[in-house]
Design a protein around this motif. Structure first.
Motif, short mmCIF file in Angstrom:
data_model
loop_
_atom_site.label_atom_id
_atom_site.label_comp_id
_atom_site.label_asym_id
_atom_site.label_seq_id
_atom_site.Cartn_x
_atom_site.Cartn_y
_atom_site.Cartn_z
N UNK A 260 0.83 -1.21 0.00
CA UNK A 260 0.00 0.00 0.00
C UNK A 260 0.86 1.26 0.00
N UNK A 261 2.04 1.17 0.59
CA UNK A 261 2.97 2.30 0.61
C UNK A 261 3.68 2.44 -0.74
N UNK A 262 4.02 1.31 -1.36
CA UNK A 262 4.84 1.34 -2.57
C UNK A 262 4.04 1.59 -3.84
N UNK A 263 2.83 1.06 -3.92
CA UNK A 263 2.05 1.15 -5.16
C UNK A 263 1.86 2.59 -5.66
N UNK A 264 1.56 3.57 -4.77
CA UNK A 264 1.39 4.94 -5.27
C UNK A 264 2.66 5.52 -5.91
N UNK B 289 15.21 1.49 -8.11
CA UNK B 289 16.52 1.88 -7.58
C UNK B 289 16.46 3.23 -6.89
N UNK B 290 15.66 4.14 -7.40
CA UNK B 290 15.50 5.45 -6.76
C UNK B 290 14.80 5.31 -5.42
N UNK B 291 13.72 4.51 -5.40
CA UNK B 291 13.00 4.30 -4.14
C UNK B 291 13.93 3.67 -3.11
N UNK C 239 19.76 -5.46 -2.32
CA UNK C 239 19.23 -6.28 -3.40
C UNK C 239 17.80 -6.72 -3.06
N UNK C 240 17.59 -7.13 -1.82
CA UNK C 240 16.27 -7.56 -1.38
C UNK C 240 15.25 -6.44 -1.55
N UNK C 241 15.61 -5.24 -1.14
CA UNK C 241 14.71 -4.09 -1.25
C UNK C 241 14.38 -3.78 -2.71
N UNK C 242 15.42 -3.78 -3.57
CA UNK C 242 15.19 -3.44 -4.98
C UNK C 242 14.24 -4.44 -5.63
N UNK D 178 15.99 13.16 -11.05
CA UNK D 178 15.63 12.73 -9.71
C UNK D 178 14.13 12.68 -9.50
N UNK D 179 13.73 11.88 -8.49
CA UNK D 179 12.31 11.78 -8.14
C UNK D 179 11.95 12.81 -7.08
N UNK D 180 12.91 13.17 -6.25
CA UNK D 180 12.64 14.09 -5.14
C UNK D 180 12.60 15.51 -5.66
N UNK D 181 11.54 16.22 -5.31
CA UNK D 181 11.30 17.62 -5.71
C UNK D 181 11.02 17.76 -7.21
N UNK D 182 10.92 16.65 -7.93
CA UNK D 182 10.58 16.72 -9.36
C UNK D 182 9.21 16.11 -9.64
#
Length: 314
Positions: free
Chosen positions: A31-35, A42-44, A91-94, A209-213
């Motif tokens: 639920x946190x990741x889907x949005x 890799x950015x997340x 690696x697990x997170x990605x 970048x994803x942050x602030x963009x």
């Protein structure tokens, strides 16, 4: 005044609530990741790693426990092992983030159903542990389940296996490194956070970048990755030291079960008869493995808790 006899049940209940809370958070991670599905995995992961490092180090500083991190990093072999575990958990997170945001929530849940049995195999291969008949039967059922899914779909369930193996190896190495769960996480993230910071800095400089963009909501969710990572770990580490190991072993299936239900009923991923048979074989393995663990746990003194080194992270 609270008597010791009254305090023990209260402590046990807090331990149960803490561990259940940890696995509820882990179970709700889709639920946190889907949005954030438009943000590359890799950015997340890099944001999650960087903000988690800052959050954990701030927490340890407030608790006056930064010395535990310095002690861990001062020892060469310990530092090398923690760097390796940091790579494994990255690696697990990605893989997990990519799996969830690519419509494979069911397969990510399968990975964490398989994980306890991968731990058993690692114990046999690396630690030379011996399995009884029930444990071998459980491993055989799990192997049949994976083989069935591979044959029927024409490909290995690589997301599930990657998650189970990377997390299994992570837990094994952390078991061998005598470092507290929170301090160990701080040391791990501190070792690899500079790489994440350089990568994110380069992305921001190049306009990728994803942050602030993006939207403010996405920015806040990326920042919240540190809390989403560290808080369930802290709850787990607290509760796992209080309640019996067998109890933790049963509670841990809350996470993948919730992910399975989210994948089927919220994200409408196909749960065909073929896939159900493969899952059923693995569930049978877990029933056998869990039942054997419960029987053996009765031989332990009441209230035996999980060893401190057993606390790991998802």
């Amino acid at each position: 005044m609270t008597t010791p006899a009254a305090a023990a049940p209260a402590s046990f209940n807090r331990g149960i609530l803490a561990v259940v809370g940890a696995f509820l958070i882990w179970g709700l991670l889709p639920l946190y990741l889907k949005p954030m599905h438009e943000v590359p995995a890799l950015k997340i992961m890099s944001h999650r790693l960087l903000w988690c490092c800052l959050f954990v180090m701030t927490w340890l500083a407030w608790r006056g426990q930064l010395g535990n991190v310095r002690t861990a990093l001062a020892d060469g072999p310990t530092r090398l092992r923690l760097f390796f575990t940091a790579l494994l958990i990255s690696v697990n997170w990605i893989v997990y983030v990519w799996g969830v945001n690519s419509g494979h929530v069911l397969e990510t849940s399968l990975g964490y159903f398989i994980n306890p049995l991968v731990n058993v195999l690692l114990g046999v291969v690396i630690l030379r542990e011996r399995l009884n008949k029930a444990q071998w039967t459980a491993v055989a059922f799990a192997g049949l389940g994976v083989a069935w899914l591979t044959i029927q779909t024409g490909k290995l369930p690589w997301i599930a296996l990657s998650l189970a193996i990377s997390f299994g190896l992570y837990g094994l190495i952390r078991k061998l490194v005598k470092v507290d769960a929170i301090a160990g996480l701080g040391a791990e993230t501190l070792l690899i956070a500079p790489f994440a910071a350089i990568y994110l800095g380069w992305l921001e400089y190049s306009g990728q970048g994803a942050f602030s963009h993006s939207t403010l909501v996405i920015d806040l969710m990326l920042f919240a990755g540190g809390f989403v990572t560290a808080i369930p770990l802290a709850l787990f580490a607290f509760g796992a030291r209080i309640i019996p190991y067998s109890t933790v072993g049963l509670i841990q299936y809350i996470g993948p079960t919730m992910q399975l239900l989210l994948g089927i009923f919220l994200y409408h991923e196909p749960f065909t008869a073929t896939r159900a048979i493969g899952f059923a074989m693995i569930w049978m393995a877990l029933v056998i493995y869990g039942g054997d663990g419960l029987l053996r746990s009765r031989r332990r003194p009441l209230g035996t808790a999980v060893p401190p080194e057993a606390a790991t992270i998802k």
